[in-house]
Design a protein around this motif. Structure first.
Motif, PDB file in Angstrom:
ATOM      1  N   MET A  71       0.004   5.843 -10.082  1.00  0.00           N
ATOM      2  CA  MET A  71      -0.321   4.606  -9.368  1.00  0.00           C
ATOM      3  C   MET A  71      -0.251   4.885  -7.871  1.00  0.00           C
ATOM      4  O   MET A  71       0.730   5.412  -7.358  1.00  0.00           O
ATOM      5  CB  MET A  71       0.662   3.494  -9.727  1.00  0.00           C
ATOM      6  CG  MET A  71       0.410   2.854 -11.083  1.00  0.00           C
ATOM      7  SD  MET A  71      -1.218   2.050 -11.174  1.00  0.00           S
ATOM      8  CE  MET A  71      -1.066   0.804  -9.907  1.00  0.00           C
ATOM      9  N   ASP A  72      -1.320   4.523  -7.185  1.00  0.00           N
ATOM     10  CA  ASP A  72      -1.419   4.723  -5.745  1.00  0.00           C
ATOM     11  C   ASP A  72      -1.808   3.386  -5.145  1.00  0.00           C
ATOM     12  O   ASP A  72      -2.979   3.016  -5.108  1.00  0.00           O
ATOM     13  CB  ASP A  72      -2.469   5.792  -5.443  1.00  0.00           C
ATOM     14  CG  ASP A  72      -2.531   6.158  -3.972  1.00  0.00           C
ATOM     15  OD1 ASP A  72      -1.670   5.673  -3.221  1.00  0.00           O
ATOM     16  OD2 ASP A  72      -3.431   6.915  -3.582  1.00  0.00           O
ATOM     17  N   ASN A 125      -2.620  -0.068  -5.538  1.00  0.00           N
ATOM     18  CA  ASN A 125      -3.065  -0.859  -6.691  1.00  0.00           C
ATOM     19  C   ASN A 125      -4.071  -0.110  -7.560  1.00  0.00           C
ATOM     20  O   ASN A 125      -4.685  -0.696  -8.450  1.00  0.00           O
ATOM     21  CB  ASN A 125      -3.694  -2.173  -6.200  1.00  0.00           C
ATOM     22  CG  ASN A 125      -2.693  -3.046  -5.482  1.00  0.00           C
ATOM     23  OD1 ASN A 125      -1.547  -3.183  -5.919  1.00  0.00           O
ATOM     24  ND2 ASN A 125      -3.097  -3.631  -4.361  1.00  0.00           N
ATOM     25  N   THR A 126      -4.244   1.181  -7.311  1.00  0.00           N
ATOM     26  CA  THR A 126      -5.193   1.979  -8.087  1.00  0.00           C
ATOM     27  C   THR A 126      -4.471   3.171  -8.717  1.00  0.00           C
ATOM     28  O   THR A 126      -3.301   3.436  -8.453  1.00  0.00           O
ATOM     29  CB  THR A 126      -6.340   2.483  -7.198  1.00  0.00           C
ATOM     30  OG1 THR A 126      -5.803   3.346  -6.177  1.00  0.00           O
ATOM     31  CG2 THR A 126      -7.076   1.324  -6.541  1.00  0.00           C
ATOM     32  N   VAL A 127      -5.203   3.901  -9.548  1.00  0.00           N
ATOM     33  CA  VAL A 127      -4.659   5.086 -10.205  1.00  0.00           C
ATOM     34  C   VAL A 127      -5.454   6.298  -9.736  1.00  0.00           C
ATOM     35  O   VAL A 127      -6.683   6.261  -9.663  1.00  0.00           O
ATOM     36  CB  VAL A 127      -4.739   4.975 -11.740  1.00  0.00           C
ATOM     37  CG1 VAL A 127      -4.252   6.264 -12.402  1.00  0.00           C
ATOM     38  CG2 VAL A 127      -3.918   3.792 -12.233  1.00  0.00           C
ATOM     39  N   GLY A 128      -4.763   7.369  -9.388  1.00  0.00           N
ATOM     40  CA  GLY A 128      -5.477   8.565  -8.958  1.00  0.00           C
ATOM     41  C   GLY A 128      -4.525   9.709  -8.671  1.00  0.00           C
ATOM     42  O   GLY A 128      -3.305   9.592  -8.850  1.00  0.00           O
ATOM     43  N   PRO A 152       4.469   3.754  -6.520  1.00  0.00           N
ATOM     44  CA  PRO A 152       3.119   3.450  -6.035  1.00  0.00           C
ATOM     45  C   PRO A 152       2.976   3.407  -4.523  1.00  0.00           C
ATOM     46  O   PRO A 152       1.871   3.418  -3.997  1.00  0.00           O
ATOM     47  CB  PRO A 152       2.831   2.073  -6.650  1.00  0.00           C
ATOM     48  CG  PRO A 152       4.165   1.489  -6.961  1.00  0.00           C
ATOM     49  CD  PRO A 152       5.035   2.653  -7.314  1.00  0.00           C
ATOM     50  N   GLN A 200      -2.396  11.805 -12.890  1.00  0.00           N
ATOM     51  CA  GLN A 200      -2.782  10.523 -12.305  1.00  0.00           C
ATOM     52  C   GLN A 200      -1.539   9.657 -12.107  1.00  0.00           C
ATOM     53  O   GLN A 200      -0.686   9.564 -12.993  1.00  0.00           O
ATOM     54  CB  GLN A 200      -3.766   9.795 -13.232  1.00  0.00           C
ATOM     55  CG  GLN A 200      -5.021  10.588 -13.571  1.00  0.00           C
ATOM     56  CD  GLN A 200      -6.041  10.539 -12.450  1.00  0.00           C
ATOM     57  OE1 GLN A 200      -6.276   9.491 -11.854  1.00  0.00           O
ATOM     58  NE2 GLN A 200      -6.660  11.675 -12.175  1.00  0.00           N
ATOM     59  N   LYS A 242      -2.576  12.426  -6.226  1.00  0.00           N
ATOM     60  CA  LYS A 242      -1.905  12.245  -4.954  1.00  0.00           C
ATOM     61  C   LYS A 242      -1.905  13.526  -4.113  1.00  0.00           C
ATOM     62  O   LYS A 242      -2.272  14.598  -4.575  1.00  0.00           O
ATOM     63  CB  LYS A 242      -0.477  11.728  -5.179  1.00  0.00           C
ATOM     64  CG  LYS A 242      -0.467  10.304  -5.762  1.00  0.00           C
ATOM     65  CD  LYS A 242       0.875   9.622  -5.660  1.00  0.00           C
ATOM     66  CE  LYS A 242       0.795   8.165  -6.104  1.00  0.00           C
ATOM     67  NZ  LYS A 242       2.085   7.466  -5.988  1.00  0.00           N
ATOM     68  N   LYS A 294       0.834  -1.197   0.000  1.00  0.00           N
ATOM     69  CA  LYS A 294       0.000   0.000   0.000  1.00  0.00           C
ATOM     70  C   LYS A 294       0.868   1.246   0.000  1.00  0.00           C
ATOM     71  O   LYS A 294       2.066   1.194   0.233  1.00  0.00           O
ATOM     72  CB  LYS A 294      -0.918  -0.002   1.224  1.00  0.00           C
ATOM     73  CG  LYS A 294      -1.897  -1.165   1.251  1.00  0.00           C
ATOM     74  CD  LYS A 294      -2.766  -1.100   2.503  1.00  0.00           C
ATOM     75  CE  LYS A 294      -3.756  -2.251   2.530  1.00  0.00           C
ATOM     76  NZ  LYS A 294      -4.594  -2.221   3.761  1.00  0.00           N
TER      77      LYS A 294
END
Length: 314
Positions: A150-151, A153-156, A119, A148, A158, A88
């Motif tokens: 990788m955060d 396991n998702t993309v968004g 990430p 955008q 920061k 995470k």
């Protein structure tokens, strides 16, 4: 929120937990910057209290890439904190040393982005001077906030924070510490950051115990930062570090550092005037032990925090 006697304040750990839903650790990086107080633009030698590393004594060496520094910093955290879930985003990348919006803007943005592309990095905090938050670099940071990444396991998008070293609102003290910017520079920086992107979290650094300042002056600095519109505060007692001009003044007996009970008393009064929505990023500092002259009572951070917790609850 953390409660103590008649005040309630929001700790940084609570703040991060609310935003990210998990424990977040802050790791210190070196972007290879200098400072207008050192390169001759405004002065040489830096602020009177600043160490040779530009207050970044816990950062990795600047000859490593940002990605390499992140890996080294993560290992330092893992050595202290067990059972970290590295799948995470658990870290804020803190660009601390010297002035991290001062220099080649494209190079700086590249380094910010390199951190954000990891990430496991949930966001970045950029330490700087109010007089070095130019509109051009601020617009570039704003553009970066919209990208955008990788955060976990998702993309968004920061998290972004800009940390401003105010230290004091007393102009006489500012002259003594060789700050070389005005209170108006700080007011202007906060205003422009909020105008371009109110989601950028502004943290203001304040030092208690500067020579010649009494309790009223210190509390007035807190009021000044709150009135200007800071989102968070970092409070710390003045550290006298080896190799600084402040150390020379201390050794010549020109001032005394605050004792622990004196600092706690001032801090308690400061917390009583700070609204509960202001995030307390630091209640006391812990300078690098190998260069710390005074106050020695800050060297044992765990004891200081336990004593402070007890003092605030009495």
């Amino acid at each position: 929120m953390t409660s103590g006697f008649f005040m309630t304040y929001t700790s940084v750990s609570e703040y991060y937990k609310k935003i990210f839903g998990r424990k977040i650790y802050k790791i210190t990086l070196d972007a290879g910057c200098t400072c207008p107080n050192r390169d001759g633009t405004k002065a040489v030698g830096g602020c009177i209290f600043c160490s040779a590393s530009g207050s970044g004594d816990f950062a990795a060496e600047r000859n490593f890439s940002i990605s390499e520094q992140i890996e080294k910093a993560k290992k330092l955290v893992a050595n202290k904190i067990k059972n970290i879930d590295e799948s995470k985003s658990n870290y804020i990348a803190y660009f601390q040393n010297f002035t991290n919006t001062y220099g080649d803007e494209n190079s700086l943005i590249k380094k910010y982005r390199e951190a954000l592309e990891n990430p496991q990095i949930a966001g970045i905090a950029i330490g700087t001077r109010p007089d070095c938050v130019g509109q051009s670099i601020l617009e570039k940071i704003h553009d970066l906030t919209k990208e955008q990444f990788m955060d976990g396991n998702t993309v968004g998008r920061k998290y972004f924070s800009i940390e401003l070293g105010l230290q004091t609102s007393n102009e006489k003290s500012a002259g003594y510490i060789r700050r070389h910017y005005s209170n108006e520079d700080y007011i202007d920086a906060v205003k422009r950051i909020k105008e371009i992107n109110p989601d950028i979290h502004i943290v203001t650094h304040i030092i208690f115990g500067l020579p010649g300042e009494d309790e009223n002056v210190m509390l007035e600095t807190v009021r000044f930062a709150l009135k200007t519109g800071t989102d968070g505060l970092k409070l710390q007692v003045l550290n006298v570090l080896k190799g600084t001009d402040l150390a020379k003044d201390y050794e010549e007996g020109k001032f005394k550092v605050l004792e622990m009970d004196e600092y706690f008393s001032i801090l308690k009064k400061a917390l009583s005037i700070i609204p509960s929505d202001i995030v307390m990023h630091r209640l006391t500092g812990d300078g690098a032990k190998n260069i710390l002259i005074e106050p020695q009572w800050i060297a044992n951070k765990r004891k200081v925090m336990n004593d402070l917790k007890k003092f605030l609850s009495d």
